[in-house]
Design an enzyme around this catalytic site. Structure first.
Site, mmCIF file in Angstrom:
data_model
loop_
_atom_site.group_PDB
_atom_site.id
_atom_site.type_symbol
_atom_site.label_atom_id
_atom_site.label_comp_id
_atom_site.label_asym_id
_atom_site.label_seq_id
_atom_site.Cartn_x
_atom_site.Cartn_y
_atom_site.Cartn_z
ATOM 1 N N HIS A 1 25.630 -4.878 -3.466
ATOM 2 C CA HIS A 1 26.035 -5.486 -2.189
ATOM 3 C C HIS A 1 26.850 -4.487 -1.374
ATOM 4 C CE1 HIS A 1 28.178 -8.141 0.592
ATOM 5 N NE2 HIS A 1 27.274 -9.057 0.343
ATOM 6 N N CYS B 1 22.867 -7.051 3.030
ATOM 7 C CA CYS B 1 23.608 -8.132 3.669
ATOM 8 C C CYS B 1 23.686 -7.768 5.148
ATOM 9 C CB CYS B 1 24.990 -8.264 3.046
ATOM 10 S SG CYS B 1 26.009 -9.477 3.892
ATOM 11 N N HIS C 1 20.878 -11.013 2.174
ATOM 12 C CA HIS C 1 21.809 -12.013 2.709
ATOM 13 C C HIS C 1 21.591 -12.003 4.211
ATOM 14 C CE1 HIS C 1 25.013 -11.626 -0.738
ATOM 15 N NE2 HIS C 1 23.881 -12.135 -1.146
ATOM 16 N N ASP D 1 24.143 -17.165 4.824
ATOM 17 C CA ASP D 1 25.505 -16.865 4.411
ATOM 18 C C ASP D 1 26.496 -17.368 5.452
ATOM 19 O OD1 ASP D 1 27.238 -15.881 2.555
ATOM 20 O OD2 ASP D 1 26.776 -13.768 2.874
ATOM 21 N N HIS D 2 27.604 -17.865 4.951
ATOM 22 C CA HIS D 2 28.770 -18.215 5.775
ATOM 23 C C HIS D 2 28.482 -19.131 6.964
ATOM 24 C CE1 HIS D 2 30.566 -15.646 3.010
ATOM 25 N NE2 HIS D 2 30.401 -14.488 3.640
ATOM 26 N N TYR E 1 31.674 -21.307 2.983
ATOM 27 C CA TYR E 1 30.591 -21.744 2.094
ATOM 28 C C TYR E 1 30.299 -23.229 2.254
ATOM 29 C CZ TYR E 1 30.186 -17.181 0.015
ATOM 30 O OH TYR E 1 29.955 -15.844 -0.161
HETATM 31 C C1 DNO Z 1 31.100 -12.814 0.156
HETATM 32 C C2 DNO Z 1 30.046 -12.293 -0.703
HETATM 33 C C3 DNO Z 1 30.553 -11.261 -1.669
HETATM 34 C C4 DNO Z 1 29.435 -10.856 -2.599
HETATM 35 C C5 DNO Z 1 29.834 -9.805 -3.595
HETATM 36 C C6 DNO Z 1 28.648 -9.342 -4.378
HETATM 37 O O1 DNO Z 1 30.919 -13.777 0.798
HETATM 38 O O2 DNO Z 1 29.004 -11.802 0.039
HETATM 39 O O3 DNO Z 1 31.611 -11.793 -2.386
HETATM 40 O O4 DNO Z 1 29.026 -11.959 -3.321
HETATM 41 O O5 DNO Z 1 30.429 -8.717 -2.974
HETATM 42 O O6 DNO Z 1 29.068 -8.774 -5.564
#
Ligand code: DNO
Length: 358
Positions: free
Chosen positions: A207, A245, A274, A320-321, A334
């Site tokens: 990531h 991501c 992501h 995500d988010h 989340y």
């Molecule tokens: C945050 C996530 C990170 C991710 C880690 C992967 O929202 O994208 O915590 O899970 O960095 O190891």
């Protein structure tokens, strides 16, 4: 999209139920982890089996783990790393036995991702996480206090209590570790584990650093395309891959996210995406999370999905988010609702792109 997933914190620690996830149209995968195994220890088969069965009983699949975190001794390069690497290999083997195909991890020293506000209020009264460099507290201890307070009792991923308790000690331990040393330690780790991944058909997906720049004097080694080229060469194998991501990389406006996708998906080095949007704020490098739509954020999500489509992406993806909306008060960043809306939007883009091309 066939492998659309949703990150889930487990029945003990997530207000969102597997049934809720199952009801998000077009969602087949749960992106999960064992959150109660301390970093560095072997993940026991019984616990993996239990998680797998629980997810499958809800009509979903578990093929991606986020994350199996890396013990700091590995990142620092201490002699004790060898034992932690052995444990990691065993965890890979155990996960493979239960059909896990991708392991997401990061190689950030001390902290995982960082935001300066977990409840930044937008004009529509939704709340989002934000990063503003002017709000950075320079003393890491104070920063941690702030994150703990803001996260309303939830343990944020990467901010596990045992890790936070020893932050001062960690900072000292990292004092000799610059970017090249950290990269060397990543290579040592990859050289040891990638053969096991190849043998078990489990792909590692690193990531990006979030935000993608050094903080508190700690090095960051996955910030942009150049870093990816360097990491890829540390160990030539499709099992040494990336999580792309879009948000983390996109936080630096100099990163061309669709181009990065085109390059690394085409090379079969990006098994996990992501897909999130962010909105730049005043100062360069400042941003807040946003709804997934291109119209709501600074990233062009159509171009991102098109890059995936054009390169024949068939890996795993999750939203995500987004924002905390409709009165939801859970783990910041989340929530159920905006991530579900995100999935619907991303799947809609995909359907349109697919039809346009047929
Ligand atoms: C945050 C996530 C990170 C991710 C880690 C992967 O929202 O994208 O915590 O899970 O960095 O190891």
């Amino acid at each position: 999209m066939k492998n659309m997933g949703f990150r889930w914190y487990g029945s003990n620690d997530d207000a969102i139920k597997l049934k809720d996830i199952r009801q998000i149209p077009g969602t087949t995968q749960v992106v999960g982890a064992l959150f109660d195994v301390p970093v560095g220890e072997v993940w026991p088969k019984e616990k993996i089996a239990a998680l797998k069965h629980e997810v499958e009983a809800a009509g979903l699949k578990l093929e991606v783990i986020e994350s199996v975190n890396i013990h700091d001794d590995i990142k620092i390069g201490l002699p004790s790393r060898d034992q932690y690497i052995e444990n990691y290999k065993e965890t890979i083997r155990n996960l493979a036995e239960y059909g896990i195909k991708v392991i997401c991890y990061n190689f950030m020293p001390v902290f995982d991702w960082l935001r300066t506000n977990l409840h930044y209020q937008l004009s529509d009264e939704s709340k989002v996480m934000a990063f503003q460099s002017s709000k950075l507290v320079n003393d890491p201890d104070k920063m941690i206090e702030k994150v703990k307070k803001d996260s309303q009792g939830f343990v944020m991923p990467g901010w596990e209590p045992e890790r936070l308790a020893e932050v001062k000690r960690l900072f000292t331990a990292y004092s000799g570790v610059d970017a090249s040393k950290l990269t060397e330690n990543l290579k040592y780790f990859l050289d040891a584990i990638i053969p096991v991944c190849a043998e078990c058909d489990v792909r590692m997906a690193m990531h990006p650093d979030d935000p993608p720049r050094p903080l508190f004097g700690l090095p960051r080694i996955y910030k942009n395309r150049e870093d990816m080229l360097a990491i890829e060469q540390l160990h030539e194998s499709k099992y040494n891959g990336f999580t792309i991501c879009t948000g983390s990389l996109g936080e630096n406006p100099a990163n061309d996210v669709p181009a990065i996708i085109r390059e690394f998906v085409a090379k079969d080095r990006a098994p996990f995406i992501h897909a999130r949007n962010i909105k730049f704020m005043g100062n360069e490098g400042d941003f807040h999370e946003s709804a997934h739509l291109s119209s709501e954020g600074s990233l062009d999500m159509y171009e991102i999905m098109k890059a995936l489509y054009d390169t024949g992406f068939d890996g795993y993806i999750r939203p995500d988010h987004g924002r905390d909306i409709w009165g939801e008060e859970g783990r910041p960043g989340y929530g159920l609702y905006d991530r579900a809306l995100g999935i619907t939007y991303l799947n809609g883009l995909w359907e349109a792109i697919e039809k346009e091309n047929n």
